[in-house]
Design an enzyme around this catalytic site. Structure first.
Site, PDB file in Angstrom:
ATOM      1  N   ARG A   1       0.663  -1.309  -0.308  1.00 37.70           N
ATOM      2  CA  ARG A   1       0.241  -0.021   0.218  1.00 37.70           C
ATOM      3  C   ARG A   1       0.500   0.819   0.337  1.00 37.70           C
ATOM      4  O   ARG A   1       1.991   1.010   0.610  1.00 37.70           O
ATOM      5  CB  ARG A   1      -0.864  -0.154   1.260  1.00 37.70           C
TER       6      ARG A   1
ATOM      7  N   LYS B   1      -2.699  -2.197   7.907  1.00 38.98           N
ATOM      8  CA  LYS B   1      -3.560  -2.118   7.944  1.00 38.98           C
ATOM      9  C   LYS B   1      -4.533  -3.061   8.846  1.00 38.98           C
ATOM     10  O   LYS B   1      -5.227  -2.246   9.882  1.00 38.98           O
ATOM     11  CB  LYS B   1      -3.977  -2.028   6.506  1.00 38.98           C
TER      12      LYS B   1
ATOM     13  N   HIS C   1      -1.978   3.320  -5.652  1.00 46.03           N
ATOM     14  CA  HIS C   1      -2.878   2.277  -5.370  1.00 46.03           C
ATOM     15  C   HIS C   1      -3.235   1.287  -5.901  1.00 46.03           C
ATOM     16  O   HIS C   1      -3.181  -0.234  -5.990  1.00 46.03           O
ATOM     17  CB  HIS C   1      -4.005   2.448  -4.301  1.00 46.03           C
TER      18      HIS C   1
ATOM     19  N   ARG D   1      -0.988  -2.786  -6.988  1.00 42.46           N
ATOM     20  CA  ARG D   1      -1.857  -3.621  -6.313  1.00 42.46           C
ATOM     21  C   ARG D   1      -3.311  -4.428  -7.128  1.00 42.46           C
ATOM     22  O   ARG D   1      -2.822  -6.140  -7.106  1.00 42.46           O
ATOM     23  CB  ARG D   1      -2.219  -3.193  -4.991  1.00 42.46           C
TER      24      ARG D   1
ATOM     25  N   HIS E   1      -3.783  -9.026   2.370  1.00 41.25           N
ATOM     26  CA  HIS E   1      -5.408  -9.972   2.532  1.00 41.25           C
ATOM     27  C   HIS E   1      -5.614 -10.501   3.321  1.00 41.25           C
ATOM     28  O   HIS E   1      -4.422 -11.971   3.749  1.00 41.25           O
ATOM     29  CB  HIS E   1      -6.099  -9.620   1.357  1.00 41.25           C
TER      30      HIS E   1
ATOM     31  N   TYR F   1       1.200 -15.483  12.162  1.00 41.41           N
ATOM     32  CA  TYR F   1       2.463 -15.968  11.777  1.00 41.41           C
ATOM     33  C   TYR F   1       2.890 -16.985  10.703  1.00 41.41           C
ATOM     34  O   TYR F   1       3.655 -17.811  10.140  1.00 41.41           O
ATOM     35  CB  TYR F   1       3.897 -15.719  12.963  1.00 41.41           C
TER      36      TYR F   1
END
Length: 412
Positions: free
Chosen positions: A243, A270, A338, A341, A364, A374
């Site tokens: 982003r 985000k 943006h 992406r 996402h 993780y």
């Protein structure tokens, strides 16, 4: 008998203080050390009082008489000039602590704990750049709606309508904070909704596959039109398809160039979880170029105005528009930072890479998967390294048609 300029200028000290009288109660006090002070002797409500007019020669005889006339007018209007001056000094001291810039910082410190650091820095920088030049040094009680409108429209007129909307919202919140803390009775920005030009909500523009070669060629020539660091920022943005805010806030401490990874901490993401960006060889080359420009600063892409702050969120957008990708030039689509992406996602999915690896590289993530973040991203890391290098090689092939990119074949 009234004083003359010569008498005032030549008045000398004696073994004790002495007074020289002018008209209407104005007098000159000559001190033993030679200093000279204007004083006005007057009566108010039956009491004898004295008002300090100023120091000679900073205040001339003519100016002292003008100030005396002003004080006499106040007395005739029922105002004690000494008390009036005291109230002005009190107001000045109060206003010094109630400047818009100071109240803004009080509000920002109050709010910043609820924001991610990157967002908090953006909010303050936006106000510093757009609002402070016009109203930063004004007492908050003296700011009128017309001044706020001017700020918003000036921001809008320079081609930043989104920033104008955000600045207007930020100013409104600062004034709401002032009202809540008893500094104001009403919010002068509360009725300003709709003053800016309406904008249709639109999806972030992304370049179609067939337009990438022309865009990449134009971008490689951007250094002749603008700031070199901006060109590198857009190139690294395309290579990593993070982003824009994540790129602008990139810090040198986040990069492990030997391991070829960029680890973005969760507080800048985000979804609030750490994110790993495998770095292609092409990305490493650009990062070394960037180091030669900004390596002395914590940020890869510092603002030109303040090296401790990231570049503006409009910097890359304006650069892309300068290249003709504002939707107005025939044969060119509209593009914005943006949107790369979506372009990368589309091409990588069409090529046959694992959709889950692509989604993880785009950071996402379903909110209910955050706890296992993780494990989730580690599972696809090898695939993501492969797709990131393929993507960089593919972009090279678009810039240099003679370059052959290995065809990726999905493993069944």
């Amino acid at each position: 008998m009234a004083l003359t300029d010569t008498q005032v200028r030549n008045a000398t000290a004696e073994d004790k203080d002495k007074w020289l009288s002018d008209a209407n109660g104005l007098r000159l006090l000559v001190k033993r050390n030679g200093s000279k002070y204007w004083r006005l002797k007057y009566r108010f409500l039956g009491k004898q009082k004295t008002l300090a007019i100023g120091v000679y020669p900073e205040i001339s005889l003519k100016e002292a008489r003008q100030l005396t006339a002003q004080a006499r007018n106040q007395i005739e209007s029922g105002i004690d000039p000494s008390e009036h001056r005291k109230s002005e000094k009190i107001s000045a001291r109060e206003n010094a602590g109630n400047l818009f810039s100071q109240i803004t910082k009080d509000w920002w410190n109050h709010q910043k704990g609820t924001w991610k650091p990157d967002h908090a820095n953006r909010v303050l920088l936006r106000l510093e750049q757009n609002a402070f030049p016009l109203i930063g040094n004004k007492p908050i009680t003296e700011i009128r709606p017309q001044e706020i409108i001017k700020i918003a429209r000036l921001t809008e007129d320079r081609g930043a309508p989104d920033v104008a909307q955000r600045v207007l919202q930020d100013i409104r919140r600062v004034f709401r904070y002032a009202v809540q803390h008893g500094l104001l009775e009403t919010n002068p920005a509360s009725e300003l909704q709709g003053i800016l030009k309406g904008r249709k909500t639109e999806h972030r523009a992304s370049l179609p596959r067939e337009e990438l070669p022309l865009f990449l060629k134009a971008l490689s020539e951007y250094q002749t039109k603008g700031r070199k660091l901006t060109q590198f920022a857009i190139e690294l943005l395309i290579l990593t398809f993070v982003r824009p805010g994540e790129l602008r806030g990139a810090m040198w401490e986040e990069f492990d160039l030997e391991e070829r990874v960029w680890r973005i901490p969760g507080e800048r993401m985000k979804m609030g979880t750490d994110h790993i960006v495998p770095l292609s060889y092409q990305a490493l080359i650009i990062i070394e170029e960037i180091r030669s420009i900004s390596g002395a600063y914590p940020l890869l892409f510092p603002s030109e105005r303040n090296r401790s702050q990231p570049m503006s969120d409009n910097t890359m957008r304006r650069a892309i528009f300068k290249l003709g990708y504002d939707g107005n030039e025939e044969g060119k689509s509209k593009a914005n930072p943006h949107g790369f992406r979506a372009t990368a996602s589309s091409i990588l999915n069409e090529t046959g890479f694992n959709p889950d690896a692509i989604e993880r590289q785009l950071s996402h993530m379903e909110r209910n998967a955050v706890r296992g973040a993780y494990t989730h991203h580690a599972k696809y890391l090898d695939e993501r390294k492969e797709l990131m290098q393929w993507w960089a090689d593919y972009l090279d092939s678009l810039k240099n048609p003679g370059v052959v990119v290995p065809i990726f074949s999905q493993q069944g």
